[in-house]
Design a protein around this motif. Structure first.
Motif, PDB file in Angstrom:
ATOM      1  N   ALA A  18       0.889  -1.258  -0.005  1.00  0.00           N
ATOM      2  CA  ALA A  18      -0.043  -0.039  -0.009  1.00  0.00           C
ATOM      3  C   ALA A  18       0.845   1.236   0.002  1.00  0.00           C
ATOM      4  CB  ALA A  18      -0.867   0.122   1.190  1.00  0.00           C
ATOM      5  N   TYR A  19       0.629   2.231  -0.868  1.00  0.00           N
ATOM      6  CA  TYR A  19       1.090   3.411  -1.076  1.00  0.00           C
ATOM      7  C   TYR A  19       0.159   4.680  -0.605  1.00  0.00           C
ATOM      8  CZ  TYR A  19       3.016   7.676  -2.881  1.00  0.00           C
ATOM      9  OH  TYR A  19       3.565   9.050  -2.907  1.00  0.00           O
ATOM     10  N   ASP A  20       0.486   5.311   0.365  1.00  0.00           N
ATOM     11  CA  ASP A  20      -0.154   6.571   0.489  1.00  0.00           C
ATOM     12  C   ASP A  20       0.453   8.002   0.408  1.00  0.00           C
ATOM     13  OD1 ASP A  20      -2.093   8.381   1.499  1.00  0.00           O
ATOM     14  OD2 ASP A  20      -2.012   7.759   3.681  1.00  0.00           O
ATOM     15  N   SER A  21       0.050   8.802  -0.374  1.00  0.00           N
ATOM     16  CA  SER A  21       0.581   9.951  -0.672  1.00  0.00           C
ATOM     17  C   SER A  21       0.608  11.069   0.204  1.00  0.00           C
ATOM     18  CB  SER A  21       0.269  10.523  -2.052  1.00  0.00           C
ATOM     19  OG  SER A  21      -1.158  10.921  -2.106  1.00  0.00           O
ATOM     20  N   SER A  22       0.017  10.882   1.282  1.00  0.00           N
ATOM     21  CA  SER A  22      -0.352  12.151   2.246  1.00  0.00           C
ATOM     22  C   SER A  22      -0.114  11.627   3.605  1.00  0.00           C
ATOM     23  CB  SER A  22      -1.524  12.734   1.765  1.00  0.00           C
ATOM     24  OG  SER A  22      -1.798  13.873   2.703  1.00  0.00           O
ATOM     25  N   PRO A  23       0.862  11.619   4.254  1.00  0.00           N
ATOM     26  CA  PRO A  23       2.021  11.926   3.970  1.00  0.00           C
ATOM     27  C   PRO A  23       2.672  10.698   3.136  1.00  0.00           C
ATOM     28  CG  PRO A  23       2.271  11.207   6.261  1.00  0.00           C
ATOM     29  CD  PRO A  23       0.787  11.356   5.828  1.00  0.00           C
ATOM     30  N   ASP A  24       3.721  10.764   2.394  1.00  0.00           N
ATOM     31  CA  ASP A  24       4.171   9.779   1.528  1.00  0.00           C
ATOM     32  C   ASP A  24       4.836   8.516   2.488  1.00  0.00           C
ATOM     33  OD1 ASP A  24       4.008  10.576  -1.124  1.00  0.00           O
ATOM     34  OD2 ASP A  24       5.554  12.359  -0.429  1.00  0.00           O
ATOM     35  N   ARG A  25       3.871   7.423   2.495  1.00  0.00           N
ATOM     36  CA  ARG A  25       4.230   6.181   3.153  1.00  0.00           C
ATOM     37  C   ARG A  25       4.010   4.997   1.983  1.00  0.00           C
ATOM     38  NH1 ARG A  25       0.939   6.901   8.702  1.00  0.00           N
ATOM     39  NH2 ARG A  25       2.130   8.571   9.583  1.00  0.00           N
ATOM     40  N   LYS A  72       6.958 -19.123   7.365  1.00  0.00           N
ATOM     41  CA  LYS A  72       5.413 -18.972   7.157  1.00  0.00           C
ATOM     42  C   LYS A  72       5.038 -18.016   8.321  1.00  0.00           C
ATOM     43  CE  LYS A  72       5.256 -22.113   4.074  1.00  0.00           C
ATOM     44  NZ  LYS A  72       6.203 -21.973   3.171  1.00  0.00           N
ATOM     45  N   GLU A  73       5.900 -17.141   8.726  1.00  0.00           N
ATOM     46  CA  GLU A  73       5.579 -15.884   9.553  1.00  0.00           C
ATOM     47  C   GLU A  73       5.193 -14.584   8.662  1.00  0.00           C
ATOM     48  OE1 GLU A  73       4.792 -16.398  12.658  1.00  0.00           O
ATOM     49  OE2 GLU A  73       5.529 -18.455  12.616  1.00  0.00           O
ATOM     50  N   TYR A  74       5.003 -13.472   9.364  1.00  0.00           N
ATOM     51  CA  TYR A  74       4.618 -12.237   8.723  1.00  0.00           C
ATOM     52  C   TYR A  74       5.978 -11.261   8.922  1.00  0.00           C
ATOM     53  CZ  TYR A  74       2.278  -8.068   7.222  1.00  0.00           C
ATOM     54  OH  TYR A  74       2.134  -6.749   6.589  1.00  0.00           O
ATOM     55  N   ALA A  75       6.533 -10.626   8.242  1.00  0.00           N
ATOM     56  CA  ALA A  75       7.227  -9.488   8.234  1.00  0.00           C
ATOM     57  C   ALA A  75       6.921  -8.164   7.346  1.00  0.00           C
ATOM     58  CB  ALA A  75       8.680  -9.964   7.681  1.00  0.00           C
ATOM     59  N   GLU A  76       7.239  -7.213   7.601  1.00  0.00           N
ATOM     60  CA  GLU A  76       6.560  -5.975   7.128  1.00  0.00           C
ATOM     61  C   GLU A  76       7.763  -4.938   6.917  1.00  0.00           C
ATOM     62  OE1 GLU A  76       2.499  -4.249   7.918  1.00  0.00           O
ATOM     63  OE2 GLU A  76       3.868  -3.202   9.225  1.00  0.00           O
ATOM     64  N   TYR A  77       7.934  -4.294   5.899  1.00  0.00           N
ATOM     65  CA  TYR A  77       8.560  -3.136   5.586  1.00  0.00           C
ATOM     66  C   TYR A  77       7.361  -1.931   5.688  1.00  0.00           C
ATOM     67  CZ  TYR A  77      10.335   0.637   2.593  1.00  0.00           C
ATOM     68  OH  TYR A  77      10.913   1.924   2.069  1.00  0.00           O
ATOM     69  N   PHE A  78       7.876  -0.849   6.458  1.00  0.00           N
ATOM     70  CA  PHE A  78       6.963   0.391   6.552  1.00  0.00           C
ATOM     71  C   PHE A  78       7.985   1.622   6.379  1.00  0.00           C
ATOM     72  CE2 PHE A  78       2.754   2.092   8.826  1.00  0.00           C
ATOM     73  CZ  PHE A  78       2.568   2.593   7.873  1.00  0.00           C
ATOM     74  N   ALA A  79       7.601   2.342   5.757  1.00  0.00           N
ATOM     75  CA  ALA A  79       8.304   3.681   5.479  1.00  0.00           C
ATOM     76  C   ALA A  79       7.572   4.933   5.437  1.00  0.00           C
ATOM     77  CB  ALA A  79       9.395   3.597   4.455  1.00  0.00           C
ATOM     78  N   SER A  80       8.159   5.896   5.948  1.00  0.00           N
ATOM     79  CA  SER A  80       7.204   7.409   5.908  1.00  0.00           C
ATOM     80  C   SER A  80       8.176   8.526   5.832  1.00  0.00           C
ATOM     81  CB  SER A  80       6.296   7.584   7.053  1.00  0.00           C
ATOM     82  OG  SER A  80       5.651   8.634   7.077  1.00  0.00           O
ATOM     83  N   ALA A  81       7.734   9.523   5.078  1.00  0.00           N
ATOM     84  CA  ALA A  81       8.468  10.682   4.876  1.00  0.00           C
ATOM     85  C   ALA A  81       8.079  11.731   5.760  1.00  0.00           C
ATOM     86  CB  ALA A  81       8.616  11.063   3.522  1.00  0.00           C
ATOM     87  N   GLY A  82       6.922  11.245   6.730  1.00  0.00           N
ATOM     88  CA  GLY A  82       6.282  12.196   7.535  1.00  0.00           C
ATOM     89  C   GLY A  82       6.964  12.432   8.680  1.00  0.00           C
ATOM     90  N   ASP A  83       5.997  12.828   9.848  1.00  0.00           N
ATOM     91  CA  ASP A  83       6.629  12.936  11.419  1.00  0.00           C
ATOM     92  C   ASP A  83       7.166  11.635  11.919  1.00  0.00           C
ATOM     93  OD1 ASP A  83       6.707  14.466  13.814  1.00  0.00           O
ATOM     94  OD2 ASP A  83       5.543  13.058  14.367  1.00  0.00           O
ATOM     95  N   ARG A  84       8.297  11.842  12.257  1.00  0.00           N
ATOM     96  CA  ARG A  84       8.890  10.421  12.911  1.00  0.00           C
ATOM     97  C   ARG A  84       7.999   9.783  13.993  1.00  0.00           C
ATOM     98  NH1 ARG A  84      12.368   8.023  16.424  1.00  0.00           N
ATOM     99  NH2 ARG A  84      13.863   6.449  15.705  1.00  0.00           N
ATOM    100  N   ASP A  85       7.759  10.627  15.063  1.00  0.00           N
ATOM    101  CA  ASP A  85       7.336  10.221  16.226  1.00  0.00           C
ATOM    102  C   ASP A  85       5.839   9.548  16.045  1.00  0.00           C
ATOM    103  OD1 ASP A  85       9.654  10.609  17.616  1.00  0.00           O
ATOM    104  OD2 ASP A  85       9.096  12.554  18.329  1.00  0.00           O
ATOM    105  N   ASP A  86       5.216  10.255  15.435  1.00  0.00           N
ATOM    106  CA  ASP A  86       3.834   9.848  15.186  1.00  0.00           C
ATOM    107  C   ASP A  86       3.738   8.431  14.302  1.00  0.00           C
ATOM    108  OD1 ASP A  86       2.812  11.877  16.592  1.00  0.00           O
ATOM    109  OD2 ASP A  86       2.247  13.119  14.731  1.00  0.00           O
ATOM    110  N   PHE A  87       4.791   8.363  13.317  1.00  0.00           N
ATOM    111  CA  PHE A  87       4.665   7.285  12.370  1.00  0.00           C
ATOM    112  C   PHE A  87       5.172   6.043  13.084  1.00  0.00           C
ATOM    113  CE2 PHE A  87       7.699   4.721   9.753  1.00  0.00           C
ATOM    114  CZ  PHE A  87       6.683   4.098   9.177  1.00  0.00           C
ATOM    115  N   LEU A 108      13.181  10.381   6.094  1.00  0.00           N
ATOM    116  CA  LEU A 108      12.586   9.219   5.746  1.00  0.00           C
ATOM    117  C   LEU A 108      12.702   8.149   7.070  1.00  0.00           C
ATOM    118  CD1 LEU A 108      11.106   7.329   3.939  1.00  0.00           C
ATOM    119  CD2 LEU A 108      13.301   6.269   3.260  1.00  0.00           C
ATOM    120  N   THR A 109      11.880   7.533   7.552  1.00  0.00           N
ATOM    121  CA  THR A 109      11.890   6.446   8.698  1.00  0.00           C
ATOM    122  C   THR A 109      11.330   5.389   8.251  1.00  0.00           C
ATOM    123  OG1 THR A 109      11.417   8.272  10.268  1.00  0.00           O
ATOM    124  CG2 THR A 109      10.951   6.029  11.116  1.00  0.00           C
ATOM    125  N   VAL A 110      12.181   4.183   8.479  1.00  0.00           N
ATOM    126  CA  VAL A 110      11.873   2.877   7.787  1.00  0.00           C
ATOM    127  C   VAL A 110      11.881   2.211   9.222  1.00  0.00           C
ATOM    128  CG1 VAL A 110      12.467   0.696   6.591  1.00  0.00           C
ATOM    129  CG2 VAL A 110      12.996   3.266   5.753  1.00  0.00           C
TER     130      VAL A 110
END
Length: 184
Positions: free
Chosen positions: A82-89, A99-114, A154-156
C-alpha cells in the motif's frame, strides 16, 4: 373387555437407565455435528502473492532517495502493498520462509507519530548491524521486535505491530533494502 390404562410415570421418577438413554441420544448428535464440521484434509489456506512494484515505484518517485525492498529469496512472498501519498508512506508485507509475517513500512512524515503507528509503544533494545548499516532494535508492549532506521526525513520500520517473524528474518528483509533510481 376391560381396557386398563397403565398409570403414567410420575415426573421426577426417571431411572438411571432413562437418563443414560437420553444422554446417549444427545452424544450421538454431538459426535455427528463434530464429524460433519471437520474441514477436508485438502482444505489449506492459499496465500495470495502480489507484485508490489507499482506501489514501490510510486513511493520512490515521491521520495527519490528512499530505501525500498529489493530482491529477496524466492521463499519471501509479498502479500500486501500500500502506498499513501499524504504523507508519503509505503507498506509491503511478506510471508517469510518460516511461514510468519514480516513488514517493511516507511514514511517521509513525522517520525514520532509514524513510529507509534508502525510499531506501537516501543522500548529501545540496542542497535543491530545489517550489512554495515546501524538499525535501532525496538520491542513493543506485546514483545514484537522491529528494526528502525531514520535517514533525513525518511523513517523505515522493518517489523511492525503485528510482525510475527524472527530477528534473523528481519535482518534479511533489512539487508534487501536498496535505493532505486527513478525518472519523473
Amino acid at each position: 373387555m376391560s381396557s386398563e390404562v397403565s398409570p403414567a410415570k410420575k415426573r421426577g421418577r426417571e431411572t438411571a437407565a432413562d437418563m443414560v438413554r437420553s444422554l446417549g441420544i444427545v452424544m450421538v448428535l454431538v459426535v455427528a455435528a463434530f464429524w460433519l464440521a471437520q474441514p477436508p484434509d485438502s482444505d489449506k489456506a492459499v496465500i495470495r502473492v502480489i507484485d508490489p512494484a507499482v506501489e514501490i515505484l510510486s513511493f520512490t518517485r515521491a521520495v527519490p532517495d528512499a530505501v525500498v525492498p529489493g530482491t529477496l529469496p524466492a521463499e519471501w512472498r509479498p502479500t500486501v502493498a500500500a502506498y499513501d501519498s499524504s504523507p508519503d508512506r509505503l507498506r509491503v508485507g511478506y510471508n517469510t520462509p518460516s511461514k510468519e509475517y514480516a513488514e517493511y513500512f516507511a514514511s517521509a512524515g513525522d517520525r514520532d507519530d509514524f513510529l507509534l503507528e508502525a510499531a506501537g509503544r516501543t522500548t529501545e533494545k540496542g542497535t543491530v548491524d545489517v550489512g554495515g548499516t546501524t538499525w535501532q532494535q525496538v520491542d513493543n508492549t506485546e514483545g514484537v521486535v522491529s528494526l528502525v532506521r531514520t535517514a533525513g526525513t525518511l523513517t523505515v520500520v522493518v517489523g511492525g505491530i503485528r510482525s510475527t517473524t524472527t530477528l534473523d528474518e528481519l535482518r534479511v528483509l533489512a539487508a534487501s533494502l536498496t535505493t532505486l533510481t527513478t525518472r519523473g
